[in-house]
Write an enzyme that holds these catalytic residues in place. Structure first.
Site, short mmCIF file in Angstrom:
data_model
loop_
_atom_site.label_atom_id
_atom_site.label_comp_id
_atom_site.label_asym_id
_atom_site.label_seq_id
_atom_site.Cartn_x
_atom_site.Cartn_y
_atom_site.Cartn_z
N ARG A 242 -9.58 0.63 15.84
CA ARG A 242 -9.54 1.42 14.47
C ARG A 242 -10.39 0.56 13.45
O ARG A 242 -11.39 1.33 13.02
CB ARG A 242 -8.10 1.24 13.97
N TYR B 211 16.95 30.09 5.30
CA TYR B 211 15.92 30.87 6.13
C TYR B 211 16.10 31.16 7.56
O TYR B 211 16.45 30.25 8.28
CB TYR B 211 14.55 30.22 5.87
N MET C 2 12.36 24.27 0.32
CA MET C 2 11.38 23.27 -0.51
C MET C 2 12.30 22.50 -1.42
O MET C 2 11.85 21.22 -1.49
CB MET C 2 10.42 24.17 -1.20
N LYS D 212 0.68 -1.21 -0.15
CA LYS D 212 -0.02 -0.03 -0.08
C LYS D 212 0.76 1.34 -0.04
O LYS D 212 2.21 1.00 0.23
CB LYS D 212 -0.86 -0.01 1.25
C1 LIG Z 1 -3.83 -4.00 8.79
C2 LIG Z 1 -2.24 -3.94 8.38
N1 LIG Z 1 -1.35 -5.00 8.30
C3 LIG Z 1 -0.07 -5.07 8.13
C4 LIG Z 1 0.67 -3.85 7.86
C5 LIG Z 1 2.09 -3.72 7.95
O1 LIG Z 1 2.83 -3.22 8.82
P1 LIG Z 1 4.31 -2.94 9.01
O2 LIG Z 1 4.50 -2.10 7.79
O3 LIG Z 1 4.72 -2.27 10.23
O4 LIG Z 1 4.96 -4.30 8.52
C6 LIG Z 1 -0.16 -2.67 8.17
C7 LIG Z 1 0.45 -1.41 7.89
O5 LIG Z 1 0.22 -0.36 8.56
C8 LIG Z 1 -1.57 -2.77 8.58
O6 LIG Z 1 -2.18 -1.74 8.37
#
Ligand SMILES: Cc1ncc(COP(=O)(O)O)c(C=O)c1O
Length: 359
Positions: free
Chosen positions: A131, A255, A303, A35
């Site tokens: 969450r 800056y 920047m 992701k």
């Molecule tokens: C549901 C879920 N699983 C696994 C992971 C992977 O976590 P990590 O990057 O700490 O291995 C994440 C990361 O945010 C997650 O949200």
């Protein structure tokens, strides 16, 4: 001539890190988290690097899944946040995606969907992160509905740890106990471990592990270097020196004049700044690796540029390459100095920085 600012991504090191996951969790299948553009490494590069080494890919949303499918990645792809609308369920089915069902409304969408065949699903249980996920006491009822309705196949039961990266009492045993109690009479495969738990909590490995950060060579632990965990940085973020000037004693740099020359100084300007993902809060002294040594940041991050005190190294010249993070310094080190985490720096790198695949 292109701007001399780039992130070199090493598929070899990503694969090395995946092997490390296999070594640590040899009985588990690997759902690789790609992701957020594979934590900034380019989702297609990472997925292609890992295709032969992992069992599936986890993304946050369908847009990311579609990028994988459009590049002929045909492994299982899990939508961690599940469907965001009823319509997404048929699209997910058409693309052979796996849905995480986290919430009652997602369960209802699935039940009401008209699918030609059951869809692969994971079921998220909230064991303390608060969450996403069903409450433990709801699990038998949710499972009964899924089993009666026959819209889900290949079910996997999962949860997520809130603090597995913390030393000492980090809640992992308590969350695992809560998970085990919630699923006590079931025989579905399970998934609980993120990178920190893969590295430190073998009891959490179960049938599927879900590594993210460690695949890219980052250490989830505050005072542990990636090399100590057998991991290799998958990205080297670098830029060139584009100017060098002498600064007399008492003159200030950048800056608001944050850095003042206490001796006759030589300042190198490097073509990367917060617009490239370098953290604006990096303090003076943050290391930049140039011509074989670590040299200190001098002055506020702009920047598009940073300034570095290169007085100690007469060999630095216009065109010298400066490593902002990679092996040395590591992204975790830079993040810590800037009161951030490596995850944020990597995931926040803008497209302006070209990702170049090495090897
Ligand atoms: C549901 C879920 N699983 C696994 C992971 C992977 O976590 P990590 O990057 O700490 O291995 C994440 C990361 O945010 C997650 O949200």
């Amino acid at each position: 001539m292109a701007r001399p600012t780039l992130a070199r991504v090493s598929p070899e090191n990503i694969r090395h890190n995946a092997h490390r996951v296999r070594e640590l969790a040899p009985q588990s299948r690997i759902m690789a988290c790609v992701k957020a553009d594979a934590y900034g490494h380019d989702i297609v590069t990472a997925a292609k690097a890992l295709s032969g080494n992992v069992d599936g890919f986890a993304v946050a949303c369908i847009e990311e899944a579609l990028i994988l499918r459009s590049h002929s990645i045909d492994k299982p792809v899990l939508l961690l946040e599940g469907p965001q609308s009823a319509d997404e369920i048929s699209e997910a089915a058409a693309q052979n995606l796996t849905l995480c069902i986290n919430e009652w409304h997602q369960l209802a969408w699935l039940e009401q969907s008209a699918l030609p065949a059951p869809l692969r699903c994971w079921l998220k249980i909230d064991t303390g992160m608060h969450r996403l996920g069903f409450k433990p006491q709801s699990v038998p009822g949710v499972l009964a509905r899924l089993e009666a309705n026959n819209k889900a196949s290949d079910l996997v039961l999962c949860t997520h740890f809130s603090s597995a990266d913390l030393p000492g009492e980090n809640g992992v045993p308590e969350q695992l106990e809560c998970f085990d109690n919630a699923i006590v009479d079931t025989s579905y495969p399970q998934s609980t471990a993120n990178s920190a738990a893969i590295l430190r909590a073998p009891a959490s490995h179960r049938e599927w592990v879900r590594p993210g950060y460690m695949l890219y060579g980052g250490s989830p632990f505050a005072n542990v270097k990636p090399a100590e965990l057998g991991l290799k940085a998958a990205m080297e973020f670098s830029a060139e020196v584009i100017s060098i000037r002498d600064v007399p004693v008492g003159d200030c740099v950048g800056y608001c004049g944050r850095w003042e020359a206490k001796r006759p100084s030589r300042i190198a300007t490097i073509a990367a700044g917060y617009g490239d993902g370098y953290p604006r809060h990096a303090p003076d002294g943050t290391p930049v690796f140039i011509e074989g040594i670590r040299l200190p940041l001098a002055g506020r991050v702009s920047m598009d540029m940073i300034t570095v005190d290169v007085t100690e190294h007469p060999g630095v010249h216009i065109g010298s390459r400066a490593v902002l993070w990679g092996d040395n310094p590591g992204v975790d080190e830079i993040a810590r100095l800037a009161d951030s985490i490596g995850y944020e720096l990597l995931a926040g790198m803008p497209k302006r920085v070209p990702r170049i695949t090495s090897g």
